[in-house]
Design a protein around this motif. Sequence first.
Motif, short mmCIF file in Angstrom:
data_model
loop_
_atom_site.label_atom_id
_atom_site.label_comp_id
_atom_site.label_asym_id
_atom_site.label_seq_id
_atom_site.Cartn_x
_atom_site.Cartn_y
_atom_site.Cartn_z
N LYS A 168 39.31 52.63 24.06
CA LYS A 168 37.90 52.55 23.71
C LYS A 168 37.21 51.42 24.46
O LYS A 168 36.06 51.55 24.87
CB LYS A 168 37.76 52.30 22.19
CG LYS A 168 37.70 53.57 21.38
CD LYS A 168 37.56 53.26 19.91
CE LYS A 168 38.17 54.38 19.07
NZ LYS A 168 38.65 53.90 17.79
N ARG A 169 37.92 50.33 24.61
CA ARG A 169 37.28 49.16 25.22
C ARG A 169 37.62 49.02 26.71
O ARG A 169 36.77 48.62 27.50
CB ARG A 169 37.72 47.90 24.47
CG ARG A 169 36.68 46.81 24.60
CD ARG A 169 37.05 45.59 23.83
NE ARG A 169 36.75 44.42 24.64
CZ ARG A 169 37.12 43.20 24.33
NH1 ARG A 169 37.83 43.00 23.27
NH2 ARG A 169 36.79 42.19 25.11
N GLU A 221 41.77 47.81 8.27
CA GLU A 221 41.05 49.08 8.40
C GLU A 221 41.01 49.54 9.86
O GLU A 221 40.97 50.73 10.14
CB GLU A 221 39.60 48.94 7.89
CG GLU A 221 39.46 48.36 6.50
CD GLU A 221 39.84 49.36 5.43
OE1 GLU A 221 39.69 50.57 5.69
OE2 GLU A 221 40.31 48.93 4.36
N LYS A 222 40.95 48.57 10.78
CA LYS A 222 40.73 48.91 12.19
C LYS A 222 41.98 48.91 13.03
O LYS A 222 42.10 49.67 13.98
CB LYS A 222 39.71 47.92 12.78
CG LYS A 222 38.30 48.17 12.27
CD LYS A 222 37.33 47.22 12.93
CE LYS A 222 35.96 47.32 12.26
NZ LYS A 222 35.22 46.07 12.43
N ILE A 223 42.90 48.01 12.74
CA ILE A 223 44.07 47.85 13.62
C ILE A 223 44.96 49.09 13.54
O ILE A 223 45.14 49.68 12.48
CB ILE A 223 44.85 46.56 13.24
CG1 ILE A 223 45.81 46.18 14.37
CG2 ILE A 223 45.60 46.72 11.93
CD1 ILE A 223 46.29 44.75 14.30
N TYR A 283 43.09 52.77 20.64
CA TYR A 283 42.40 51.54 20.26
C TYR A 283 41.98 50.76 21.51
O TYR A 283 40.84 50.27 21.62
CB TYR A 283 43.36 50.73 19.39
CG TYR A 283 42.80 49.50 18.73
CD1 TYR A 283 41.74 49.58 17.84
CD2 TYR A 283 43.37 48.23 18.96
CE1 TYR A 283 41.25 48.45 17.20
CE2 TYR A 283 42.89 47.10 18.33
CZ TYR A 283 41.83 47.22 17.45
OH TYR A 283 41.36 46.09 16.82
N LEU A 323 41.89 39.76 11.90
CA LEU A 323 42.02 41.19 12.17
C LEU A 323 41.75 41.97 10.88
O LEU A 323 41.81 41.41 9.79
CB LEU A 323 43.42 41.51 12.68
CG LEU A 323 43.79 40.87 14.04
CD1 LEU A 323 45.28 41.01 14.29
CD2 LEU A 323 43.00 41.51 15.17
N SER A 324 41.47 43.26 11.06
CA SER A 324 41.17 44.06 9.88
C SER A 324 42.16 45.18 9.73
O SER A 324 42.44 45.92 10.68
CB SER A 324 39.75 44.62 10.00
OG SER A 324 39.64 45.78 9.22
N ASP A 330 47.92 44.04 18.57
CA ASP A 330 47.15 45.25 18.89
C ASP A 330 47.57 46.42 18.03
O ASP A 330 46.92 47.47 18.03
CB ASP A 330 47.35 45.62 20.36
CG ASP A 330 46.82 44.53 21.26
OD1 ASP A 330 45.60 44.40 21.37
OD2 ASP A 330 47.65 43.77 21.81
#
Lengths: 225, 436
Positions: free
Chosen positions: A193-194, A132-134, A190, A129-130, A97
Amino acid sequence: MIEYDEIENRMVLKLVYYGPSFSGKTSNLLSLHDILDREGRGDLMVLDTKDDRTIFFDLLPFFLTAPSGLKIKLKVYTVPGQVKHDATRKAVLQRADGVAFIADSQISEETNNFESFKNLENSLTFVGLSIEKIPLVIQFNKGDLHNIISEVDIGRVWKPTGIPIFLASALYGWGIVETFSKLVGLTYDYIDKRYRLKQDHGLDIETFVQKLTCRSEEREQGGNG
Amino acid sequence: MRKDQEYKCNHSIEYVVGCEKSLREIIREDEMMPLLKGAVRAGAAAVKIVDSEGGILWEYVDTLNKGVFSEKLPLHLEGEIAGHIVIKGEKETNLKGLSELLLYTVKIVMNNNLKRMLTAEIHTTVVNQSYEELLETNRRLKISEKKYRELAGSLEKKVQERTEELKMANVKLIQQEKMASIGQLAAGVAHEINNPMGFISSNIGTFRSYAESLVEFINAQSEIIESFNPTDAIEGLKEKRERLKLDYILEDIKELIKESLEGADRVKKIVSGLKGFSHIDEGDKAIIDINEEIERTLHVLTHEIPEDAEIIRDFHSLPGFTCNPAVLCQVFLNIILNSIQARKKGLKFVIRTGCEDEIIRITFSDNGPGIPKEIRNRIFEPFFTTKEIGKGTGMGLTVVYEVIDAYSGSIDVESQPGKGTTFNIVLPLGKNAKIR
């Protein structure tokens, strides 16, 4: 995320300390273990097999409960930095994460830092995983040494990436909690958001970060005052 | 989600490093029970380990003993309270020490097992991953091997193709060389014949005027002699004249000289035809009249054409065509020769030319046996021949095709077996010719 169980009201998060070999990933966890409060923190598990370094990694678990009763377990792992242990790194990186990239501040280690970072990018892609995002932070450890890359140079090279950068010394314990706090904060955003930690579970970022990064002496002081 | 996790953690060898485990999963019954028994033997009445909900995980009770005091200590697993140790007994002091000892021992067992499990977990993951990677590598290698195999296979085919091309080019070159040397030979012969022919015809010409003078003089003599009327002499002369067949000779001289001159003229024409055909004087590129070139080719082939052959020229005036005349003549020669060789008797050969919209059309039609349908699309192939081995090169129509193609033209064939064959050639005017 390793696990989210709505019925059990339970969430297991994974953070990974990544970086070239001997950049001080284990030292970071040891330092956190020393500095942070025992409450809600498990023991540091060091899996240091002498013969087979493939399974050389550390685990520092944290535990907290949100006002809603949601149990959150946060497992912080290190990975072996040696190039040949790529498979282990990928295995540990699965479902991570957040990542703290621990770089070595010594000038002689600059190439290794770049290579390891490139490797992180590849490994993340490999496990789906990316980069850019993690949630990702970079720490330049061993700041106490001489012959280190200057802060200006670090900024010039790494600032354009937009990734938060920390200077630290695991040996003297400075910059360690700051790195961890930032990573935990980014991870909260992170996840929030979800899973709407604040809205559904009454857990805001300040509490989340504070609970995970409470220093031993703060509690003592708080207790006395 | 829970089910999925259980599946991942328990039933499949695919792990995610860090899967949650319950106390039951971490500590085995046979590891825990001796500890609980030990505590009871040391003085406790009952010992149990409960989970975070209070459910009993393990329990050992000494039925004879009834404890009044109890002690409860939390059991932490990775910072979280996973359960409690509950111990009962008669003496309070004893219980505290026992419970702490038990807690400490359980923790050691738990941590050791956890380490082992984590190690196994990561080991399995790494091994699985490495295996997957090996499979992937193997798959990629197989694909690349297949690619190289295919490449190797097609390489052989390509080499074959290229060899064929080279062979063809070589034969073409030989053919061209042959044509060139024939042309040179013809030019040489023509030149050599030209010189003696020059003085032969000149001499015959002079001889003609001489003969005319002689005939005139003899005739004049005869008239004079007759006017004197010397009968005996006349008779003598008459007899001699008849004996020498002079009247016939005098008539025939004219005829002979006329025929000789005609013959010399024909030789001249043949020679100039040869010269023209070889284009020895013109170099590689010239503006030519295709009608003339066809005529020239026919001329060269005079002796090849059967006597009874009927050659019909349906020529229309054509604009000048820029090309290498020798090469073009070879095209006509090859087509005409094929027709001549195909029918020895009763050949009717029609050559038609015309120009429309900047395009020259030339048609050669014969009434030969025609080309069977099954080989019609092969006739332009190099080395394809229906002649006996050693007779044909199989290059004739290939050269035709190549030359026409080089001038951006096209050639096609119509044929009816038993009735005849027609070659249609189309040559565009203009500057799109690919060769000089």
